[in-house]
Each structure stands twice: as structure tokens, then as C-alpha cells.
Design a protein around this motif. Structure first.
Motif, PDB file in Angstrom:
ATOM      1  N   UNK A 238     -69.127  18.486  28.133  1.00 49.17           N
ATOM      2  CA  UNK A 238     -67.978  19.361  27.891  1.00 49.17           C
ATOM      3  C   UNK A 238     -68.069  19.967  26.497  1.00 49.17           C
ATOM      4  N   UNK A 239     -68.365  19.146  25.509  1.00 50.81           N
ATOM      5  CA  UNK A 239     -68.473  19.612  24.129  1.00 50.81           C
ATOM      6  C   UNK A 239     -69.586  20.635  23.980  1.00 50.81           C
ATOM      7  N   UNK A 240     -70.761  20.332  24.521  1.00 50.40           N
ATOM      8  CA  UNK A 240     -71.906  21.231  24.365  1.00 50.40           C
ATOM      9  C   UNK A 240     -71.742  22.519  25.169  1.00 50.40           C
ATOM     10  N   UNK A 241     -71.169  22.431  26.362  1.00 54.84           N
ATOM     11  CA  UNK A 241     -70.942  23.628  27.177  1.00 54.84           C
ATOM     12  C   UNK A 241     -69.906  24.537  26.521  1.00 54.84           C
ATOM     13  N   UNK A 242     -68.831  23.950  26.028  1.00 54.24           N
ATOM     14  CA  UNK A 242     -67.790  24.730  25.343  1.00 54.24           C
ATOM     15  C   UNK A 242     -68.345  25.387  24.085  1.00 54.24           C
ATOM     16  N   UNK A 243     -69.180  24.667  23.350  1.00 53.43           N
ATOM     17  CA  UNK A 243     -69.787  25.216  22.137  1.00 53.43           C
ATOM     18  C   UNK A 243     -70.719  26.386  22.475  1.00 53.43           C
ATOM     19  N   UNK A 244     -71.470  26.274  23.558  1.00 51.15           N
ATOM     20  CA  UNK A 244     -72.366  27.365  23.974  1.00 51.15           C
ATOM     21  C   UNK A 244     -71.565  28.607  24.341  1.00 51.15           C
ATOM     22  N   UNK A 245     -70.456  28.424  25.049  1.00 53.43           N
ATOM     23  CA  UNK A 245     -69.611  29.557  25.412  1.00 53.43           C
ATOM     24  C   UNK A 245     -68.994  30.196  24.166  1.00 53.43           C
ATOM     25  N   UNK A 246     -68.526  29.365  23.253  1.00 54.25           N
ATOM     26  CA  UNK A 246     -67.915  29.876  22.020  1.00 54.25           C
ATOM     27  C   UNK A 246     -68.938  30.646  21.194  1.00 54.25           C
ATOM     28  N   UNK A 247     -70.162  30.109  21.089  1.00 53.97           N
ATOM     29  CA  UNK A 247     -71.216  30.778  20.325  1.00 53.97           C
ATOM     30  C   UNK A 247     -71.581  32.127  20.936  1.00 53.97           C
ATOM     31  N   UNK A 248     -71.402  32.256  22.241  1.00 57.23           N
ATOM     32  CA  UNK A 248     -71.693  33.516  22.934  1.00 57.23           C
ATOM     33  C   UNK A 248     -70.488  34.449  22.942  1.00 57.23           C
ATOM     34  N   UNK A 249     -69.385  34.053  22.298  1.00 56.98           N
ATOM     35  CA  UNK A 249     -68.199  34.892  22.232  1.00 56.98           C
ATOM     36  C   UNK A 249     -67.380  34.891  23.512  1.00 56.98           C
ATOM     37  N   UNK A 250     -67.492  33.823  24.272  1.00 63.38           N
ATOM     38  CA  UNK A 250     -66.782  33.726  25.550  1.00 63.38           C
ATOM     39  C   UNK A 250     -65.685  32.667  25.478  1.00 63.38           C
ATOM     40  N   UNK A 251     -64.787  32.831  24.516  1.00 59.00           N
ATOM     41  CA  UNK A 251     -63.688  31.873  24.338  1.00 59.00           C
ATOM     42  C   UNK A 251     -62.717  31.868  25.512  1.00 59.00           C
ATOM     43  N   UNK A 252     -62.770  32.876  26.337  1.00 58.51           N
ATOM     44  CA  UNK A 252     -61.877  32.991  27.490  1.00 58.51           C
ATOM     45  C   UNK A 252     -62.290  32.053  28.632  1.00 58.51           C
ATOM     46  N   UNK A 253     -63.481  31.513  28.572  1.00 59.64           N
ATOM     47  CA  UNK A 253     -63.971  30.618  29.630  1.00 59.64           C
ATOM     48  C   UNK A 253     -63.774  29.156  29.217  1.00 59.64           C
ATOM     49  N   UNK A 254     -63.395  28.323  30.175  1.00 60.15           N
ATOM     50  CA  UNK A 254     -63.230  26.896  29.908  1.00 60.15           C
ATOM     51  C   UNK A 254     -64.060  26.088  30.897  1.00 60.15           C
ATOM     52  N   UNK A 255     -64.445  24.902  30.465  1.00 58.18           N
ATOM     53  CA  UNK A 255     -65.227  24.015  31.319  1.00 58.18           C
ATOM     54  C   UNK A 255     -64.411  22.774  31.660  1.00 58.18           C
ATOM     55  N   UNK A 256     -64.656  22.260  32.844  1.00 56.50           N
ATOM     56  CA  UNK A 256     -64.011  21.034  33.292  1.00 56.50           C
ATOM     57  C   UNK A 256     -65.082  20.145  33.906  1.00 56.50           C
ATOM     58  N   UNK A 257     -65.201  18.939  33.394  1.00 56.38           N
ATOM     59  CA  UNK A 257     -66.141  17.959  33.943  1.00 56.38           C
ATOM     60  C   UNK A 257     -65.442  16.669  34.327  1.00 56.38           C
ATOM     61  N   UNK A 258     -64.124  16.628  34.241  1.00 62.01           N
ATOM     62  CA  UNK A 258     -63.384  15.399  34.500  1.00 62.01           C
ATOM     63  C   UNK A 258     -63.681  14.854  35.891  1.00 62.01           C
ATOM     64  N   UNK A 259     -64.248  13.659  35.918  1.00 61.99           N
ATOM     65  CA  UNK A 259     -64.638  12.973  37.163  1.00 61.99           C
ATOM     66  C   UNK A 259     -65.628  13.789  37.992  1.00 61.99           C
ATOM     67  N   UNK A 260     -66.465  14.586  37.291  1.00 63.74           N
ATOM     68  CA  UNK A 260     -67.425  15.441  37.976  1.00 63.74           C
ATOM     69  C   UNK A 260     -68.865  15.099  37.630  1.00 63.74           C
ATOM     70  N   UNK A 261     -69.069  14.093  36.779  1.00 60.29           N
ATOM     71  CA  UNK A 261     -70.437  13.738  36.403  1.00 60.29           C
ATOM     72  C   UNK A 261     -71.059  14.840  35.568  1.00 60.29           C
TER      73      UNK A 261
END
Length: 80
Positions: free
Chosen positions: A17-40
């Protein structure tokens, strides 16, 4: 095996979650969110993109994060 996997699942999900969110933020895509809760290692990607190419770019960004197995793209495209 299952006990070991269950014990590490939360740690792995938090890291991805941390790394995926950071990749999106670095690409200027703050509008996208990730969810991995109970998803492996399977990411659920959500948000509202300005265009279909922006939605596809967010998908590719998260797919390229090391450790992500699969991405379910639930991003919607804003009406023009």
C-alpha cells in the motif's frame, strides 16, 4: 504454512500500500487510491480520472510496483 502466511499478510499489505501510493503520488496521480485490505498482493485501484489515458497510466504505474500480483482497476473516468 497458513499460519505463517496469515502472520505476514498485514505486513506485506501495508508495504505494498505504501509503495503503490508513493508511485502514484510520484507520477502526479493523487486522485487514485489503493486498497489491499485482506487482499494479499492484489491491489484494488479506485478514484476518478480526468481521462481514459490517465486511468490506464495509473493502472500501469501500480502494475509496475514490485510485489503487486494483480490490479483490479475500479477507477472511473469523469464525464466531459
Amino acid at each position: 504454512f497458513f499460519l505463517m502466511t496469515a502472520a505476514r499478510q498485514g505486513v506485506v499489505e501495508k508495504d505494498l500500500t505504501t509503495r503503490s501510493s508513493a508511485a502514484l503520488k510520484a507520477a502526479g496521480m493523487d486522485w487514485a487510491t489503493v486498497n489491499l485490505e485482506q487482499r494479499g498482493r492484489d491491489v484494488q485501484l479506485q478514484g476518478m480520472a480526468a481521462s481514459a489515458p490517465a486511468r490506464d497510466a495509473a493502472l500501469k504505474t501500480v502494475q509496475n510496483v514490485y510485489g503487486v500480483r494483480e490490479v483490479q482497476n475500479l477507477i472511473e473516468v469523469a464525464a466531459a
